[in-house]
Design a protein around this motif. Structure first.
Motif, PDB file in Angstrom:
ATOM      1  N   GLU A   1       0.820  -1.211   0.000  1.00  0.00           N
ATOM      2  CA  GLU A   1       0.000   0.000   0.000  1.00  0.00           C
ATOM      3  C   GLU A   1       0.856   1.264   0.000  1.00  0.00           C
ATOM      4  OE1 GLU A   1      -3.586   0.575  -0.156  1.00  0.00           O
ATOM      5  OE2 GLU A   1      -3.040  -1.301  -1.135  1.00  0.00           O
ATOM      6  N   LEU A   2       2.009   1.218   0.635  1.00  0.00           N
ATOM      7  CA  LEU A   2       2.907   2.375   0.619  1.00  0.00           C
ATOM      8  C   LEU A   2       3.376   2.666  -0.800  1.00  0.00           C
ATOM      9  CD1 LEU A   2       5.086   1.569   3.771  1.00  0.00           C
ATOM     10  CD2 LEU A   2       3.170   3.174   3.616  1.00  0.00           C
ATOM     11  N   LEU A   3       3.657   1.614  -1.553  1.00  0.00           N
ATOM     12  CA  LEU A   3       4.052   1.791  -2.948  1.00  0.00           C
ATOM     13  C   LEU A   3       2.886   2.281  -3.796  1.00  0.00           C
ATOM     14  CD1 LEU A   3       6.277  -1.383  -3.396  1.00  0.00           C
ATOM     15  CD2 LEU A   3       7.042   0.990  -3.404  1.00  0.00           C
ATOM     16  N   ASN A   4       1.718   1.758  -3.548  1.00  0.00           N
ATOM     17  CA  ASN A   4       0.542   2.214  -4.302  1.00  0.00           C
ATOM     18  C   ASN A   4       0.273   3.692  -4.084  1.00  0.00           C
ATOM     19  OD1 ASN A   4       0.074  -0.262  -5.461  1.00  0.00           O
ATOM     20  ND2 ASN A   4      -1.485  -0.893  -3.987  1.00  0.00           N
ATOM     21  N   ASP A   5       0.548   4.170  -2.886  1.00  0.00           N
ATOM     22  CA  ASP A   5       0.390   5.605  -2.620  1.00  0.00           C
ATOM     23  C   ASP A   5       1.351   6.427  -3.479  1.00  0.00           C
ATOM     24  OD1 ASP A   5      -1.554   5.056  -0.749  1.00  0.00           O
ATOM     25  OD2 ASP A   5      -0.204   5.189   0.974  1.00  0.00           O
ATOM     26  N   ILE A   6       2.583   5.924  -3.633  1.00  0.00           N
ATOM     27  CA  ILE A   6       3.565   6.620  -4.475  1.00  0.00           C
ATOM     28  C   ILE A   6       3.117   6.601  -5.933  1.00  0.00           C
ATOM     29  CG2 ILE A   6       5.942   6.570  -5.324  1.00  0.00           C
ATOM     30  CD1 ILE A   6       6.771   5.402  -2.608  1.00  0.00           C
ATOM     31  N   PHE A   7       2.643   5.445  -6.405  1.00  0.00           N
ATOM     32  CA  PHE A   7       2.171   5.341  -7.788  1.00  0.00           C
ATOM     33  C   PHE A   7       0.985   6.276  -8.042  1.00  0.00           C
ATOM     34  CE2 PHE A   7       3.674   0.677  -7.599  1.00  0.00           C
ATOM     35  CZ  PHE A   7       4.952   1.056  -7.961  1.00  0.00           C
ATOM     36  N   GLU A   8       0.077   6.311  -7.087  1.00  0.00           N
ATOM     37  CA  GLU A   8      -1.114   7.144  -7.255  1.00  0.00           C
ATOM     38  C   GLU A   8      -0.735   8.622  -7.324  1.00  0.00           C
ATOM     39  OE1 GLU A   8      -5.579   7.526  -5.353  1.00  0.00           O
ATOM     40  OE2 GLU A   8      -3.928   6.924  -4.058  1.00  0.00           O
TER      41      GLU A   8
ATOM     42  N   THR B   1       2.061   9.748  -8.358  1.00  0.00           N
ATOM     43  CA  THR B   1       2.864   9.969  -9.558  1.00  0.00           C
ATOM     44  C   THR B   1       2.018  10.015 -10.822  1.00  0.00           C
ATOM     45  OG1 THR B   1       4.761   8.866  -8.524  1.00  0.00           O
ATOM     46  CG2 THR B   1       4.796   9.086 -10.933  1.00  0.00           C
ATOM     47  N   CYS B   2       1.096   9.056 -10.957  1.00  0.00           N
ATOM     48  CA  CYS B   2       0.368   8.947 -12.229  1.00  0.00           C
ATOM     49  C   CYS B   2      -1.144   8.825 -12.062  1.00  0.00           C
ATOM     50  CB  CYS B   2       0.886   7.762 -13.039  1.00  0.00           C
ATOM     51  SG  CYS B   2       0.623   6.160 -12.261  1.00  0.00           S
ATOM     52  N   GLY B   3      -1.635   8.845 -10.831  1.00  0.00           N
ATOM     53  CA  GLY B   3      -3.076   8.821 -10.625  1.00  0.00           C
ATOM     54  C   GLY B   3      -3.688   7.446 -10.571  1.00  0.00           C
ATOM     55  N   ALA B   4      -2.888   6.377 -10.625  1.00  0.00           N
ATOM     56  CA  ALA B   4      -3.425   5.017 -10.610  1.00  0.00           C
ATOM     57  C   ALA B   4      -2.656   4.171  -9.611  1.00  0.00           C
ATOM     58  CB  ALA B   4      -3.355   4.389 -11.996  1.00  0.00           C
ATOM     59  N   ARG B   5      -3.306   3.120  -9.124  1.00  0.00           N
ATOM     60  CA  ARG B   5      -2.681   2.231  -8.138  1.00  0.00           C
ATOM     61  C   ARG B   5      -2.429   0.833  -8.694  1.00  0.00           C
ATOM     62  NH1 ARG B   5      -3.352   4.496  -3.006  1.00  0.00           N
ATOM     63  NH2 ARG B   5      -3.131   2.477  -1.947  1.00  0.00           N
ATOM     64  N   LEU B   6      -2.946   0.542  -9.868  1.00  0.00           N
ATOM     65  CA  LEU B   6      -2.784  -0.810 -10.416  1.00  0.00           C
ATOM     66  C   LEU B   6      -2.427  -0.763 -11.899  1.00  0.00           C
ATOM     67  CD1 LEU B   6      -3.000  -3.835  -9.646  1.00  0.00           C
ATOM     68  CD2 LEU B   6      -5.351  -3.769 -10.513  1.00  0.00           C
TER      69      LEU B   6
END
Length: 378
Positions: free
Chosen positions: A148-155, A157-162
């Protein structure tokens, strides 16, 4: 005193050994995706495994023929959705190499950073589910805590988690968020203290070891013959990391060890992925303070047309080698697109390594193959 006489006459059982069939899947909890396995079993012993594919087939390769090269990028993250950023990068690299387009160094470093963060995010999910599959439910929550910590960074950065749409031919959709470097460094510091917890909970757990050691053995020769790649192949001693032999983006600027083992069993495939997470952390540490200044993309034509010819690009996803093959006639859309996905090749060896084991062993073996079904049903 009378001594009882033992009757040594052999007593034959009235029950005969017979083979019968059961279904594993395609319900998601059974196979982590809509994959159906038709098992031929004798008691609990597996005699044959027949994968039945096609339950999530979406004709992605055919759809690519009627889409532009910019649009194709956003179809690939729907295949191996746990390696979505890396999948996108593969198509962008193919287009850029075909056009002889040199992207800025800043783009190369950011792509590599996000690729390794994606690898860790994929492996943390795999680790949590792997433990759950063999009865260690707690690992599921520990793995998702870090993911989830990584998904927060992705979100951010680019607005998406998957299914991330961040790479475009020529660079990135937009520059990284001002918090990117800070948050990545915080994650690295955090995760370095949590990976040892993974060893305490599973790696060194005697029950887990008994469930995985000596189970689902794949020899190096068979790994090569089946076309296996990624951690599945490297756990059998087959050195095949695309990042080492055909480096792309900023991978030539970093040093890291290729995670290898020689035992080829489920436990070896497990340990290779644990080691890969350590190596990804090392790659990230080498790059995170050295992101070059500059533009986040170069100008391209609104309508991209590749020269006539055949083009191929491969990358190392979290599951192995992804190859993208394009036949171009010079039009704005490709004549033919073919994806060489690691999931299909790795699944093909399941029957070979599962026969002779028990149903419980099959669960552990499948978990260490790390199947993502849309990567197979393209």
């Amino acid at each position: 005193m009378e001594t009882a006489t033992l009757n040594t006459t052999t007593v034959k059982s009235n029950f005969k050994s017979e083979e019968y069939f059961i279904n594993m899947g395609p319900q998601h909890p059974a196979t982590h995706g809509v994959l159906r396995l038709l098992l031929t079993i004798d008691g609990e012993i597996i005699k044959k495994v027949d994968p039945d594919l096609g339950y999530i087939h979406r004709s992605i390769e055919k759809m690519c023929e009627s889409n532009s090269y910019q649009q194709i990028v956003h179809l690939t993250d729907r295949m191996d959705y746990l390696s979505s950023h890396i999948n996108n990068e593969a198509v962008c690299l193919l287009v850029e190499n075909a056009l002889e387009l040199e992207v800025p160094d800043r783009v190369k470093v950011i792509r590599t950073l996000l690729g390794e963060l994606t690898r860790i995010a994929s492996h943390t999910l795999w680790w949590g589910v792997m433990g759950m599959d063999v009865g260690a439910l707690s690992s599921y929550f520990y793995g998702f805590r870090d993911r989830e910590l990584l998904n927060d960074i992705f979100e951010e950065t680019c607005g998406a988690r998957l299914t991330m749409n961040y790479n475009i031919p020529g660079g990135l959709m937009h520059d990284i968020h001002p918090n990117f470097v800070k948050r990545v460094k915080e994650f690295v510091t955090h995760f370095k203290t949590k990976l040892p917890e993974y060893d305490q909970l599973l790696t060194n757990n005697i029950i887990f070891q008994k469930r995985t050691q000596g189970v689902g053995i794949l020899s190096k020769e068979d790994a090569i013959n089946f076309g296996a790649s990624g951690p599945v192949a490297r756990a059998s001693g087959y050195s095949c990391d695309v990042r080492k032999y055909h480096p792309y983006s900023a991978l030539e600027r970093v040093t890291f060890n290729e995670a290898l083992d020689t035992k080829g069993d489920s436990y070896a495939r497990y340990k290779v992925r644990i080691q890969e997470m350590w190596e990804s952390l090392s790659i990230i540490e080498q790059l995170i303070d050295n992101i070059p200044e500059g533009e986040h993309k170069v100008a391209t034509n609104a309508v991209i047309k590749l020269p006539k010819g055949d083009f191929y690009q491969k990358v190392e996803t979290a599951r192995g080698e992804l190859g993208v093959y394009v036949i171009s006639t010079g039009a704005k859309n490709p004549y033919r697109v073919k994806f060489r996905s690691p999931g299909l090749s790795n699944l093909s060896l399941l029957n070979h390594i599962a026969v002779g084991g028990k149903i419980g062993d099959l669960v552990a073996t499948m978990a260490t193959i790390d199947i993502v079904v849309p990567d197979i049903d393209r």
